[in-house]
Scaffold this active site. Structure first.
Site, PDB file in Angstrom:
ATOM      1  N   PRO C   9       0.805  -1.224   0.000  1.00 39.40           N
ATOM      2  CG  PRO C   9      -0.091  -1.091   2.136  1.00 39.40           C
ATOM      3  CD  PRO C   9       0.573  -2.037   1.191  1.00 39.40           C
ATOM      4  CG  ASN C  10      -0.269   4.332   1.217  1.00 39.09           C
ATOM      5  OD1 ASN C  10      -1.187   4.943   0.681  1.00 39.09           O
ATOM      6  ND2 ASN C  10      -0.413   3.723   2.382  1.00 39.09           N
ATOM      7  NE  ARG C  17       4.147   6.936   1.660  1.00 38.01           N
ATOM      8  CZ  ARG C  17       4.204   5.758   2.261  1.00 38.01           C
ATOM      9  NH1 ARG C  17       4.465   4.664   1.568  1.00 38.01           N
ATOM     10  NH2 ARG C  17       4.024   5.661   3.563  1.00 38.01           N
ATOM     11  CE1 TYR C  22       8.375   5.251   2.867  1.00 36.59           C
ATOM     12  CE2 TYR C  22       7.477   7.451   3.165  1.00 36.59           C
ATOM     13  CZ  TYR C  22       7.566   6.129   3.559  1.00 36.59           C
ATOM     14  OH  TYR C  22       6.849   5.696   4.626  1.00 36.59           O
ATOM     15  CG  ASN C  73       8.272  -1.896   0.583  1.00 35.54           C
ATOM     16  OD1 ASN C  73       7.589  -1.933   1.599  1.00 35.54           O
ATOM     17  ND2 ASN C  73       8.973  -0.827   0.232  1.00 35.54           N
ATOM     18  CB  ALA C  76       1.417   0.411   6.618  1.00 29.53           C
ATOM     19  CG  HIS C  79       4.493  -2.027  10.567  1.00 30.88           C
ATOM     20  ND1 HIS C  79       5.806  -2.399  10.724  1.00 30.88           N
ATOM     21  CD2 HIS C  79       4.507  -1.015   9.655  1.00 30.88           C
ATOM     22  CE1 HIS C  79       6.573  -1.629   9.961  1.00 30.88           C
ATOM     23  NE2 HIS C  79       5.815  -0.805   9.295  1.00 30.88           N
ATOM     24  CG  ASP C  86      -0.974 -17.137   8.589  1.00 27.60           C
ATOM     25  OD1 ASP C  86       0.011 -17.117   9.346  1.00 27.60           O
ATOM     26  OD2 ASP C  86      -2.133 -17.316   9.000  1.00 27.60           O
ATOM     27  CD  GLU C  97       9.246  -7.279   5.658  1.00 24.30           C
ATOM     28  OE1 GLU C  97       8.722  -8.402   5.865  1.00 24.30           O
ATOM     29  OE2 GLU C  97       9.131  -6.337   6.457  1.00 24.30           O
ATOM     30  CG  HIS C  99      10.605  -2.026   5.063  1.00 22.82           C
ATOM     31  ND1 HIS C  99       9.258  -1.755   5.041  1.00 22.82           N
ATOM     32  CD2 HIS C  99      10.728  -3.268   5.606  1.00 22.82           C
ATOM     33  CE1 HIS C  99       8.590  -2.790   5.544  1.00 22.82           C
ATOM     34  NE2 HIS C  99       9.458  -3.722   5.894  1.00 22.82           N
ATOM     35  CG  LEU C 100      11.507   2.316  -0.729  1.00 25.55           C
ATOM     36  CD1 LEU C 100      10.281   3.072  -1.230  1.00 25.55           C
ATOM     37  CD2 LEU C 100      12.610   2.339  -1.775  1.00 25.55           C
ATOM     38  CB  SER C 101      12.306   4.794   5.220  1.00 24.74           C
ATOM     39  OG  SER C 101      11.252   4.045   5.797  1.00 24.74           O
ATOM     40  NE  ARG C 106       9.334   6.299   8.621  1.00 25.88           N
ATOM     41  CZ  ARG C 106       8.476   5.999   7.665  1.00 25.88           C
ATOM     42  NH1 ARG C 106       8.731   4.979   6.852  1.00 25.88           N
ATOM     43  NH2 ARG C 106       7.369   6.690   7.509  1.00 25.88           N
ATOM     44  NE  ARG C 110       6.169   4.522   9.637  1.00 30.07           N
ATOM     45  CZ  ARG C 110       5.045   4.590   8.903  1.00 30.07           C
ATOM     46  NH1 ARG C 110       4.637   3.569   8.194  1.00 30.07           N
ATOM     47  NH2 ARG C 110       4.336   5.695   8.873  1.00 30.07           N
TER      48      ARG C 110
END
Lengths: 143, 143, 143, 143, 143, 143, 143, 143, 143, 143, 143, 143
Positions: C9-10, C17, C22, C73, C76, C79, C86, C97, C99-101, C106, C110
Site C-alpha cells: 500500500p501507498n 511521499r 522515501y 515491500n 504498512a 506491521h 501466513d 523483505e 523497506h525504502l526507509s 521511525r 514501524r
C-alpha cells in the site's frame, strides 16, 4: 474404548450458576446426555468432578492412562493451574478442553487458558453440546 | 434452513499448508464433508472463501441475514480484524468460529481472537470435524 | 529464472511521499532500475503493486509458486498483516523483505515487522538499491 | 575511498557457531569475499573485530572519521549497547548495520536493535552477502 | 581531600557531539573548569575517562576508596550497566551522578538511570556547571 | 580433567561487599575451597576473574574448548549481557551458573538471568558451597 | 535580576518529614540559605509555597514572566501534574527542578518526573544545596 | 470547492446497527443531511463507502488531491489500519476524522485511533452532526 | 436555555502558548466568538476558567444543574483528573469535551482522556471552532 | 538431625515425564539416592510428595518445625502458589528450592518462581544431584 | 479524644450520585450517624469536605496533629494524588481509608489506591457503616 | 441468623506469623472475640479454616446457602484463586472479605484481590477487629 469426562471447580453447581452463561441443565443431566451419546457410539464414559486441583491431578494421573482420551472442563483452573497443565501435557492420550460459556466473550482473565495450550483442541460456548462433540471427535480419531 | 460456511485468508490453500497443523484435506474436500453432513441433517450450506477482509465483510453483510447461522474460520483475520468483528457482532444469527489447528498451542499472537469475542462459541484444533460439529450445534439450536 | 517484485500500500505514490524518507524516484523508475539489473543478471522480474491486502495475498498465492523467489515491500502491512504473514510463511520459495526507509529509525509501531519473521532476510533504509541487492542475493542463491 | 568493516562479539568464531544460523564461512573467509568486491569497486576496506564494547567504541571513534562509511555487525550488542549507539549516532559518515541471520525470526530479544535506530540502513539474514551489499550501497552513495 | 571525576563512553568526544545537547566545550576544557574550582576549594581532583565498562569499574574499585567522593557521568552506561551500578553501590564514599543534558527531556530510554538509584544525588541538564556543583556539594559534606 | 571457574564484575571485591548478601570470604579464600575439593576429586581447576565483559568473552572462547566444563558467576552481567549469553550458548562443554546470594530474593532486575537460559543448570544463594556443588556435578557428569 | 523559588505540596512541613530523606532544616531555614547566596550574587529571590496545584500554576503564570528564572521543587506533583508541566513548558524563562532527596532511589512512582521533561535541568538528592546550585546556575546563565 | 465524505466498514449498515450507539439514521439519510448543509455552504460533497481497506486507500489516493478536504469515518480501521494512516498522512488536504459514537466510552480497543494521529482534528459521539461540523470547519478554513 | 463553557488549566494564557498548536486567539477573543454564535442561536452562555481542579469541580457541581449542557476543555486535567471525571459523570446534562489541538497527534500521554470517557462526545484539533460546533450540537439536541 | 524432602505436583510420575527434561529416574530411585547420601552424612531424611497445594502446606506446617531444614521441589506451584510461598516464608528453618530441569531455559512462565523469593537458595537443572547438593548444604550449615 | 472525618471530591453530592453505588444518604445524614456513634463512644469528631486536593492537604496538615486519628474518604484522589499520599504518610496519627462502594468491583482504575498504601487500614463497600467501623477501630486502639 | 467465618491458608498459624503484620492473637483467640460479639448481637457464627483451595470451595458451596452471610479471609488465595472467586460470585448471600494486615502496604502481588471483585465489601489492616466489623455490618444489613 473408555473416555474420561472431568469437570473442575464449581461445575457441580451447574443449573444454579448464572443460567444466561451456563444454561439450566444440572451436572448430572449434562452427564446423562453425554452418556446417551456414548451408548450410541458404543463406548464407555467415566465421569468425575472435583473442586480440588490436587484431586483433579490425582484422578487424571491414575485414570487417564487406561482411557482412550479425556474431555475436561477445568473451570477457573484453566486460567492459572500450571500444575494441571503439566499433568495434561504429560498424558499420552488426546485431551479436548470444553467450556460451557464462550470464555472469549467474558472477563479478560478468562480469555487465556493455560491448559488449552497442551490440549488437542478446545470447544467453548456451545453448552452441553461441547462435551458431546468432543466425545464424537475423540471416538472418531481413536485408533 | 441455510447456513453459511465462510473461510478466510490462505484457507484456499488447505492441503498445501503445513499438514502437521492443518491436515492433508483440501478445502473442497473439507467442504464436501460438511456438505455430506448437511444433507444428513436436511439443511442447506453455502460455501465462501476469500483472502480479502472487505470481501468477507461484504459477503457476510449480504448473505447472513437470510441464513440461520454462520460457521466462520477467519484465519489470521481472527487476530486483528476489528472490522470483521464489527460485522459479526452486528449479525442477528448465531456465529460459531472454527479453527483447524489449536490456536492456543501456537505463536502467542494466535492466542487471542478478536472475532471470537462476538461469536456464540468457538471450536479449535479438531480439524475438519470442527466445521461439522459447528453445523450440528447450529442446526440443533435453530428455531 | 523468474522473480516477483511485490509492492504494498501507498508505494504506487512513490516520489510524491515525503522525499526525505522515501526518495524522489517514482515506482516505475524504481522498477526500471530493478529491471536493468535483472537484464544484466539474465533473469526475469515481474512487478505487482496493490493497496489491497487480499489482492497481495491472491497474487502471491498464484504467482510465487512458479517463481524462484519473492522481493516484497509490504509497506504498512508489515506491521500488522498476519494474513500476509501466513501467505509468505506458506511459500516454498525464498522471500526478501525490503523497506525504502530505515523502519527502525521511525515511529515505534514501524519497528516490528510481522512479515519479516517469516522472510529469509530483510533490507531497510537503502532506498531503491535494497530491491537490487535483494535480487542479486536471490539470484546468487537460486538453485 | 576507505570503508570500515567492524564485527562485534562472538563473530570471530564464525564457522564454529550454529551453521544453520550463521553459515560455514569463517570470519577471515567472509572478510576475503568483502575484500574481493572492494577491489572490484576500487575502494579500501579495513577490518576489525572485538568482543569488547569499549574497544569497538574506541575503534569507531578513532577510525571512522577518516573513512567514507561503516559496515557494522554489532552482534548481541545491537540489542542493548546504548553506548555503541551513541558512538554510531555521533559519526558523520553513513553506517549500515548487517546481521548474518534474520534477527526478526529468532528469540524475541533479538528483534529490537538499538543501534539500528541510528544507522542509515540495515541488512539481515542474507549471510556474507549482506556485507557485500552494504559495501556496494556505501560506495554508490559516497560523494 | 581528593575527589574523582569519572566520565564514561563518548564523553571524550565532547565538543564534537551535538552541541545543542552537550555544548561546545571539549572534555579537557570542562576538566579545566572543574580543576579551577577545586583549586579555589583547596581540594584535589583526579580525572578519568573511558569508553570501557570494565575499565570504569576497575578504576572506581581501585581509586575511589582513597578519595572523599566521586563525581561520575556514566554516559549511556547509566541506562543499563548493572555491573557499574554494583560497583557504585559498593563504594563507601558519596557519589554524585552528573549528566550534561537533561536526560528526562530526551529519548524514553534515557529517562531511567540504574546507576542513579545508588548515588547520593544527581544533576542533569546544567552542562559543565553540574560537575562544579557536584564538587562543591561533596566538599561541603565531606567530613 | 580441567574445569574453568570464572567470576565476573565486582566479585574481586568479595569479602568487602555487603556480608549479609555475599558472606565474609574473599575471592581467593573462595577459590582455595574450590581448589581443595578439586584436589579431592582429582581434577584441575583454573580460576579467572574480570570486570570486563569483553575479557570474560575472550577468556571463555579461548579456554573453555580445552576444558570439561565451566562454572561461571557472571555477576550483574547475568541480567543483560546478551554477548556473554551468546558465548556460553556457543560452548560445547556444560556450564553451571552460580550466584552467591539468592538472586530471586533481591531487586526485581536480578530475578531474570539471560545467561542462565543457556546454562545446563544454576545454583543461587548457597554462598561458596554453590561453586563446590557445581564442580561435583560437572565432574560426576563428565565423560 | 529576580528569580522565583517555588515549593510544592508538603514542603511547608520540612524539618518534620522523615529527616533521613529530607534533612532537619525547616522551609524558612532553607529559604534563608538561598537568600544568603542570592545576596552574595547580587540578585533577588522571591519565595512561594503552596499545597495547591492550581495556586502553583496561578503563581507561576503571574510571576515568572517578570523573573529571569524559576527554581521549583514540585514535590509529589512532579510525578503526575501534567497541568503544572504545561505551565512550566509555556514559560519563556529557564526552569531548574530541585528535589531534596534522590528520587531515583525511592519508590518506583518517584522515578519519573513529568515536570522534569520540560525543565532546563534537574538536581536531586543534594538537600538544600540543590536550591543554591540551581540559583548559581541560573544567575550565571542569565543574560 | 469539493470535499470528500468517506465512510469505512459496516457504515453501509447504519440504521441497522445498535441504535443506542449509532442512531437510527441510514447512511443515505446521513449523506442527505450533509448534502443539505453543503448546498447551504455552496460547496460540492462526494460520498464514498467501502468495507475494503484497499478500496478506501485507492479512493483517497485518486480523489483527495482534487478536493479541498476529506471527512472520513474509518470505522474499525481507525484502530489498526496503518496502511490507511499512511495514505491520510500523505494527503496534502486537511482531514477530519469523524465517529458517530464516543469511541472513548466504549471497549478499550476503540480508544486509540491510529488514523487520528495524522488527521487535522477529530469529532466523536455527536452522531450525524459530526459530519456537518467537520464540513463547516473545512469550508471555513479552505483557502 | 443556558450553556456552560468551562476552560481548565493554562487556557487563560491562550494566544501566548505555542501558536502552532493553539492558534493566536486569546481566551476572551475565543469566548467572544462563542458568544456571537450563542446570540445567533438565541441561547445564553456562561464562561468560566480556572487552573484549579477543585475550583472546576465546585463550579460544575454548582452551575451545571441549572444549565442545559456543558462545553468543557479540561486542558491537561483530561489526562489524569479522575475527580473531575467523577463530577462530569455525575451531571445530568450532556457534556461535550473540546480540545483546541489534536491531542491524538501529540505526546503519548495526551492520547488518553479520562474525562472523555464520560462525555457525550469530543471535538479535538478544530481550534476555536470546536467550541462553536459543540454549542450548536448541544442546542440542537436540547429538549 | 532431620531434613524434609518435599516434592510437589506431577513429580510422582518421574521417569514417565519427558526424559530429556527430567531424566529417567523414578521418584523412589531419586529418594533412594538422597537417602544414601543422608546415611553417609549421618542425618535423617523424610520424604513427602503430593499433588495438592493444601496437603503440601499442611505437611510443611506440621513437620518442618521439628526438622533442621527443608528441600522442596514445588513443581509448577513454584510459579503461582502464593499460599505455599507464605508457608515457606513463615518457616524458621532454612529452605532450598530444587528443580530437576533448568527452569530458566524453558517456557517463559517457568522463569519466575514465587516460592524461590523466600527460600535460602535454589538449584535448577542438575537433576537428582540437586537434591543431594541441597542436603549437603543444609547439613553443613545446620547448627 | 478528637478524630477527623475527611471527605474528598464529589462526596458533598452524596445522595445525588448513583444510589446503586453510593446509597441514598446525604453527606450530612452520614455525618450525623458518625456523630451519634462518636457521642456513644464519648469522643469528638470533626468533619471536613473539599473538592480541592490542596485544601484537603492544608486541612490535614493543620488539624490532624491535634487529633488522635483520621478517617478519610479521598474519593477519586485515592487513585492518583501522590501529594495527598505524602501528607498522610507524614502524619503521626493512624489513618483509616474508607470508600462507600467496593472499589475492587468497579472500573480498573479504581482498584489501586495510592493513599491506601500509607494508611493503617481500609474499608470499602460497606456504605456509611464503614465510617462508623473506622471510628470504633481508632477509638479502641487510641492510647 | 447464622454467619460463616472462613479463614484460608496459613491463618491457622496466626500468632506465630510475623506479629508486626498479623498481631499476636491466635486463630482461636480471634474466633473467640468474634464469638463474643456474635453472642451480643444474638446471632450464630460458624468457623472454618483450611489450607486447601478445594476444601474452602466445598465448604462454601455446602454451608453458605443456609447462612445469612459470609466473612472470609482468603489469605494468599485472594490474589490468584479464580476458582474461589467463582464460588463466591455464585453465592446468594453477601460476602465481606477481611485481611488482618493492610494488603495495599505490602508486596505488589498482594495489592490486587481477585476475590474482592465479587465481594460486597472489604476490610484490611484492622486486625481482628475487621472480622467483628464485618459481622456487625452483615447483621445490620441482613433481612
Amino acid at each position: 474404548m473408555t473416555f474420561l469426562v472431568v469437570n473442575g471447580p464449581n461445575l457441580n453447581l451447574l443449573g444454579q450458576r448464572d443460567p444466561r452463561l451456563y444454561g439450566t441443565l444440572t451436572l448430572s443431566e449434562l452427564e446423562a446426555r453425554v452418556q446417551d451419546r456414548a451408548r450410541d457410539l458404543g463406548v464407555e464414559v467415566e465421569f468425575f468432578q472435583s473442586n480440588s486441583e490436587g484431586a483433579l491431578i490425582d484422578h487424571l494421573q491414575r485414570e487417564a492412562p487406561r482411557s482412550q482420551g479425556v474431555i475436561i472442563n477445568p473451570g477457573a483452573y484453566s486460567h492459572y493451574s500450571l500444575a494441571l497443565r503439566d499433568t495434561l501435557e504429560n498424558l499420552k492420550v488426546p485431551v479436548v478442553e470444553v467450556h460451557l460459556s464462550n470464555i472469549h466473550a467474558r472477563e479478560p482473565f478468562r480469555r487465556h487458558s493455560v491448559t488449552a495450550e497442551v490440549a488437542k483442541g478446545t470447544i467453548a460456548g456451545l453448552g452441553w453440546y461441547g462435551y458431546v462433540a468432543a466425545l464424537e471427535y475423540l471416538v472418531a480419531n481413536a485408533t
